[in-house]
Design a protein around this motif. Sequence first.
Motif, PDB file in Angstrom:
ATOM      1  N   ILE A   1     -35.230 -33.457 -15.258  1.00  0.00           N
ATOM      2  CA  ILE A   1     -36.197 -33.623 -14.174  1.00  0.00           C
ATOM      3  C   ILE A   1     -37.331 -32.614 -14.332  1.00  0.00           C
ATOM      4  O   ILE A   1     -38.511 -32.975 -14.290  1.00  0.00           O
ATOM      5  CB  ILE A   1     -35.521 -33.446 -12.787  1.00  0.00           C
ATOM      6  N   SER A   2     -36.984 -31.346 -14.590  1.00  0.00           N
ATOM      7  CA  SER A   2     -38.067 -30.361 -14.650  1.00  0.00           C
ATOM      8  C   SER A   2     -38.923 -30.584 -15.890  1.00  0.00           C
ATOM      9  O   SER A   2     -40.137 -30.433 -15.842  1.00  0.00           O
ATOM     10  CB  SER A   2     -37.517 -28.940 -14.559  1.00  0.00           C
ATOM     11  N   ARG A   3     -38.292 -31.027 -16.993  1.00  0.00           N
ATOM     12  CA  ARG A   3     -39.085 -31.322 -18.194  1.00  0.00           C
ATOM     13  C   ARG A   3     -40.046 -32.473 -17.920  1.00  0.00           C
ATOM     14  O   ARG A   3     -41.238 -32.407 -18.222  1.00  0.00           O
ATOM     15  CB  ARG A   3     -38.121 -31.701 -19.338  1.00  0.00           C
ATOM     16  N   ALA A   4     -39.525 -33.507 -17.277  1.00  0.00           N
ATOM     17  CA  ALA A   4     -40.346 -34.702 -17.046  1.00  0.00           C
ATOM     18  C   ALA A   4     -41.489 -34.406 -16.083  1.00  0.00           C
ATOM     19  O   ALA A   4     -42.574 -34.951 -16.217  1.00  0.00           O
ATOM     20  CB  ALA A   4     -39.468 -35.818 -16.497  1.00  0.00           C
TER      21      ALA A   4
ATOM     22  N   THR B   1     -40.525 -41.731 -16.231  1.00  0.00           N
ATOM     23  CA  THR B   1     -40.549 -42.773 -15.193  1.00  0.00           C
ATOM     24  C   THR B   1     -39.295 -42.667 -14.333  1.00  0.00           C
ATOM     25  O   THR B   1     -39.362 -42.682 -13.096  1.00  0.00           O
ATOM     26  CB  THR B   1     -40.616 -44.178 -15.835  1.00  0.00           C
ATOM     27  N   ALA B   2     -38.137 -42.526 -15.008  1.00  0.00           N
ATOM     28  CA  ALA B   2     -36.871 -42.445 -14.267  1.00  0.00           C
ATOM     29  C   ALA B   2     -36.852 -41.213 -13.364  1.00  0.00           C
ATOM     30  O   ALA B   2     -36.396 -41.283 -12.219  1.00  0.00           O
ATOM     31  CB  ALA B   2     -35.701 -42.403 -15.242  1.00  0.00           C
ATOM     32  N   ALA B   3     -37.381 -40.085 -13.866  1.00  0.00           N
ATOM     33  CA  ALA B   3     -37.337 -38.855 -13.069  1.00  0.00           C
ATOM     34  C   ALA B   3     -38.273 -38.946 -11.864  1.00  0.00           C
ATOM     35  O   ALA B   3     -37.923 -38.519 -10.763  1.00  0.00           O
ATOM     36  CB  ALA B   3     -37.709 -37.651 -13.936  1.00  0.00           C
ATOM     37  N   LEU B   4     -39.464 -39.533 -12.059  1.00  0.00           N
ATOM     38  CA  LEU B   4     -40.393 -39.658 -10.929  1.00  0.00           C
ATOM     39  C   LEU B   4     -39.822 -40.580  -9.859  1.00  0.00           C
ATOM     40  O   LEU B   4     -39.878 -40.284  -8.664  1.00  0.00           O
ATOM     41  CB  LEU B   4     -41.754 -40.177 -11.411  1.00  0.00           C
ATOM     42  N   LEU B   5     -39.248 -41.703 -10.295  1.00  0.00           N
ATOM     43  CA  LEU B   5     -38.622 -42.608  -9.324  1.00  0.00           C
ATOM     44  C   LEU B   5     -37.449 -41.909  -8.646  1.00  0.00           C
ATOM     45  O   LEU B   5     -37.202 -42.079  -7.453  1.00  0.00           O
ATOM     46  CB  LEU B   5     -38.141 -43.890 -10.014  1.00  0.00           C
ATOM     47  N   GLY B   6     -36.729 -41.104  -9.427  1.00  0.00           N
ATOM     48  CA  GLY B   6     -35.595 -40.366  -8.880  1.00  0.00           C
ATOM     49  C   GLY B   6     -36.024 -39.390  -7.793  1.00  0.00           C
ATOM     50  O   GLY B   6     -35.359 -39.252  -6.774  1.00  0.00           O
TER      51      GLY B   6
END
Length: 399
Positions: free
Chosen positions: A185-188, A42-47
């Motif tokens: 980020i790439s993992r998420a 969630t944090a990475a997508l929002l990021g």
Amino acid sequence: MVRQPGQALGRRLDSLWARLEPLRIGPFRPGAFTSGLHTERTAALLGLALGGSFAICFLTGLISHGIQNPPAWFLWPSRPVNLYRFTQGLHVATGIATIPLLLAKLWTIFPRLFAWPPFENLAHALERLSLVPLVGGSVFLLLSGLNNIALWYPWQFFFPAAHYWASWITVGALIVHVGAKAPVISRAVRRPEPEPAVVAGGMTRRAFFGALGASMAVLTMATIGQTVGPLRRLSILAPRDPEVGPQGFPVNKTARSARVTDSAVDPAWRLRVEGAVERPLSLSLADLRAMQQHTARLPIACVEGWSATADWEGVPLASLLAMAGASQRAVVRAESLQPSGVYRTSALNRLHARDPDTLVALRVNGEDLHLEHGFPARIIGPNRPGVMQTKWLSALVVE
Ligand SMILES: Nc1nc2c(c(=O)[nH]1)N[C@H]1C(S)=C(S)[C@@H](COP(=O)(O)O)O[C@H]1N2
Ligand SMILES: [Mo]
């Protein structure tokens, strides 16, 4: 055995955290946060979404700053007429839509504030510290920008300079942050974790993103009409309605606050054309009215994100320059009757000075200029920020 200072520090930290274990109360308790949405993904997508909106704001902001404070290599064109209106409208609209996005991101990651152990080594501590300029800078940029478009200045500093420098600090911190988080980020993004179990009364990620998207859309619709005319009736939160004001459009900077109420209506008023010219001019309003008039349909595109189109009529700046015998490559400074203030003058680069639609305007929408719109004469030119459409002209200085 060789003593390794890093390991020794690590061991000491471990025993420190172990001794502080009893202090893990309230939000520091394991399992204190129950929502299944406080996840890396969630944090990475929002990021990622924030990265996009910050890139748009940063680039459009740099353009606006560059037009007003041009470095030697930067020559802002006078065409297309509505380009600045678009870039600055986008800057403000994106900034507004970013507010719920940033709040959602901060909510998602905020349990990490209480992460245990607080840091594991020096690099980890530094990475966490870099969040201070990132979060602080982001919040400052959005809040100060919002205050500025609402014309509410509860501070002492000069907004454009503070907003500009804070943007460099924030973008610098953002680059460091993205670098540090690249693996996460790439993992998420590549390997989505299974949808977390929904706790009683909790929200699914789909519902969370849906609510976020809806609030961004509503905020945009409620403000974008300040520059997208057909939507102005929906824009109940926009600071300006582009059709409300004397002669059918808004006023920024009143004659009274500029302290020109007497000088602007003085019959002895003259427009001087001077500086690097062969024949300095001093023209009365009657002289200007007697010259060949030109009309142009041009917007006022304010840095605050509102814009309004009007039909302007007056003497092309290029005609006055030709009459005074200025060079074809002349750069001109427009000066106003305003005794002080940062926006009392503006510069016209050579493209703006010779564009046939750049006018010393005397009339708008079929009437003589209203005092609030710059009577007796103002600069209006294509593709210029509102702050450079100088009202209440007194002189054109050729440089
Ligand atoms: N002399 C002078 N001209 C000025 C300003 C100013 O502060 N002083 N403000 C500018 C700004 S910020 C804008 S957006 C436009 C607004 O023009 P309007 O009031 O006719 O809509 O005028 C510009 N002209
Ligand atoms: Mo403006």
